[in-house]
Design an enzyme around this catalytic site. Structure first.
Site, mmCIF file in Angstrom:
data_model
loop_
_atom_site.group_PDB
_atom_site.id
_atom_site.type_symbol
_atom_site.label_atom_id
_atom_site.label_comp_id
_atom_site.label_asym_id
_atom_site.label_seq_id
_atom_site.Cartn_x
_atom_site.Cartn_y
_atom_site.Cartn_z
ATOM 1 C CD GLU A 287 1.898 0.683 11.006
ATOM 2 O OE1 GLU A 287 2.993 0.684 10.299
ATOM 3 O OE2 GLU A 287 1.726 0.008 11.805
ATOM 4 C CD GLU A 312 2.495 -4.495 2.949
ATOM 5 O OE1 GLU A 312 2.726 -4.142 1.870
ATOM 6 O OE2 GLU A 312 2.681 -3.398 3.628
ATOM 7 C CG ASP A 339 -6.380 -0.757 -2.418
ATOM 8 O OD1 ASP A 339 -5.640 -0.400 -1.909
ATOM 9 O OD2 ASP A 339 -7.106 -0.437 -3.425
ATOM 10 C CG ASP A 362 6.164 3.950 -4.025
ATOM 11 O OD1 ASP A 362 7.084 4.823 -4.153
ATOM 12 O OD2 ASP A 362 6.198 2.898 -4.763
ATOM 13 C CE LYS A 366 10.741 7.398 -13.862
ATOM 14 N NZ LYS A 366 10.661 6.268 -15.090
ATOM 15 C CG ASP A 398 12.867 8.264 2.977
ATOM 16 O OD1 ASP A 398 11.718 8.334 2.271
ATOM 17 O OD2 ASP A 398 13.700 7.433 2.771
ATOM 18 C CE LYS A 434 13.115 -2.511 4.719
ATOM 19 N NZ LYS A 434 12.699 -3.665 3.954
ATOM 20 C CG PHE A 435 11.546 2.311 3.992
ATOM 21 C CD1 PHE A 435 11.728 2.231 2.860
ATOM 22 C CD2 PHE A 435 10.630 1.131 4.633
ATOM 23 C CE1 PHE A 435 11.400 1.008 1.900
ATOM 24 C CE2 PHE A 435 9.960 0.291 3.538
ATOM 25 C CZ PHE A 435 10.372 0.354 2.330
ATOM 26 C CD GLU A 436 13.208 7.414 11.260
ATOM 27 O OE1 GLU A 436 13.539 8.620 11.957
ATOM 28 O OE2 GLU A 436 12.349 6.638 11.672
#
Length: 469
Positions: A287, A312, A339, A362, A366, A398, A434-436
């Site tokens: 992951e 992470e 990384d 992420d 832009k 998302d 959480k982002f979802e």
């Protein structure tokens, strides 16, 4: 203390022997404080005595007294044009007395010679004047500050003789200008041809020769860098993340200190041995970017027969997942804080992963930052090489423009096959992150893409991009 012919003088300038005011040797330079010009007799005014009192005899230390007198002179600066300066000397040093300038001197009297002022009253030279002459810029005035020397280097040190020959050495670099060549007896010094100028050093493998024609001169062979040859140093890779400082809770800090040595794997440039890391050989899922680790811990708890490796870079997220590991007592989960691109290149063997999770990376909204997005054709090729035949790649986002880019890039990879017609429904093993949840509250959609690696690379496929409701 020496006085005049009659004896030492007192503070008022009178002879201590006669105790009277008279003109004579007692009022000369030997007296501690000579009577200023224009005061033929009588006592010296008290304000003059206050100005003429020695610093060492004042109350407190000399430093405080000089500061007080300096501030007093500043308040009286408005009347300086009406006042003259008279200096008196004693054995304690030179003091300056401020008295009123007389209109005219008595017949036969001569104005006192000016003495050197006190050290506190002398003007101090500027910073540039106190610096050594070697560091002074040619042609700079003593009172002007020098330009800063950035990083201890100058243009002449960086470019060598080429910069000096171009006549650009008079900058603010702080270096001494080159000495002018002596004039020749036969006439002025002839200018050197352009072909004799030195060029910056460059490896011979990257230089190619070309002919340059200068007006009025013969063609000159010059060397230019060869763009066809590879650069000496590889370009710096574009990172898809930015490290930001975050707060560490007490529970995260404690979990990182207690469970980190066991569950956090240090980065290494050798492939991982699953038998050494997990103590068994089972299907492994990698992951990328698990955030705070809530969804990762739930998936690992729901699938105990599968080993998970989470990658992470943020320390608070690593501490939060370690806390979840301790609370749930998970043994099939390990963490690598590094990384993900380098971890895939060095620590994951080709064809050893049963699945790869990439949840809500992420999006880099832009347009100028789209190059930082993680899902790029080159990165997808790297992921495919690490997947075992039949392994899957699960992506979720998302951000609709990013979802469209994911679908386009993954669909263009010949080794992957879309498991659905366009976007896939959310699998049962993936919980709401959480982002979802935040995206759903804001009215955003969530798009899942599940691609599998088929057995033969020659199989053709076509993917149709359709949006799920």
């Amino acid at each position: 203390m020496r006085g005049g012919a009659h004896g030492p003088g007192d503070r008022a300038g009178r002879c201590r022997e006669h105790r009277q005011d008279h003109a004579g040797p007692c009022a000369g330079a030997g007296a501690p404080f000579a009577r200023p010009a224009g005061h033929a007799g009588g006592r010296v005014p008290a304000r003059v005595l206050r100005r003429a009192r020695p610093h060492a005899a004042a109350r407190g230390t000399g430093r405080h007294r000089r500061r007080a007198m300096a501030s007093h002179r500043g308040r009286r600066a408005g009347r300086s044009h009406r006042a003259g300066r008279h200096h008196a000397a004693d054995d304690r040093g030179l003091q300056r007395v401020r008295v009123r300038r007389p209109q005219s001197l008595p017949p036969g009297a001569r104005a006192p010679a000016p003495l050197r002022p006190h050290a506190a009253d002398r003007p101090r030279p500027g910073l540039a004047a106190r610096r050594p002459a070697a560091r002074r810029r040619p042609g700079a005035r003593p009172g002007r500050p020098l330009g800063p020397r950035r990083a201890g280097l100058c243009r002449a040190a960086l470019f060598g003789g080429l910069w000096r020959r171009l006549g650009a050495h008079g900058s603010r670099c702080g270096c001494a200008a080159p000495a002018a060549a002596p004039a020749r007896p036969g006439g002025p010094r002839a200018r050197r041809p352009a072909a004799a100028w030195p060029l910056p050093r460059m490896p011979a493998a990257r230089m190619r020769t070309s002919v340059v024609r200068v007006r009025g001169e013969a063609p000159i062979a010059m060397s230019e860098p060869d763009s066809s040859s590879p650069p000496a140093h590889p370009p710096r890779p574009i990172r898809s993340f930015v490290l930001r400082a975050g707060r560490m809770g007490s529970g995260q800090t404690r979990a990182l200190a207690e469970l980190g040595p066991r569950f956090v794997l240090p980065f290494q440039r050798e492939p991982l041995d699953p038998q050494t890391v997990f103590g068994r050989r089972a299907p492994r899922v990698f992951e990328i970017g698990f955030g705070m680790g809530d969804a990762t811990a739930q998936i690992a708890a729901a699938r105990p027969d599968t080993d998970f490796i989470g990658c992470e870079v943020h320390t608070p997220g690593v501490g939060a997942l370690l806390k979840q590991i301790g609370e749930r007592e998970l043994t099939n989960l390990r963490i690598v804080q590094h990384d993900a691109v380098e971890v895939l290149d060095h620590m994951i063997e080709p064809g050893s992963l049963a699945g790869i999770h990439l949840f809500f990376p992420d999006p880099w909204h832009k347009k100028k930052h789209h190059k930082r997005r993680l899902v790029q054709p080159a990165f997808v090729e790297r992921l495919v090489t690490r997947l075992a035949p039949g392994g899957y790649l699960h992506c979720a986002t998302d951000w609709q423009p990013y979802a469209e880019q994911m679908l386009e890039v993954l669909g263009a990879e010949p080794a992957l096959r879309n498991s659905a017609d366009g976007y896939a429904p959310r699998p049962e093993y993936r919980p709401l992150t959480k982002f979802e949840q935040r995206g759903l509250r804001l009215g955003h959609g969530v798009w899942d893409l599940v691609f599998t690696k088929h057995q033969g690379r020659s199989a053709s496929k076509q993917c149709t991009a359709t949006s799920s409701p």
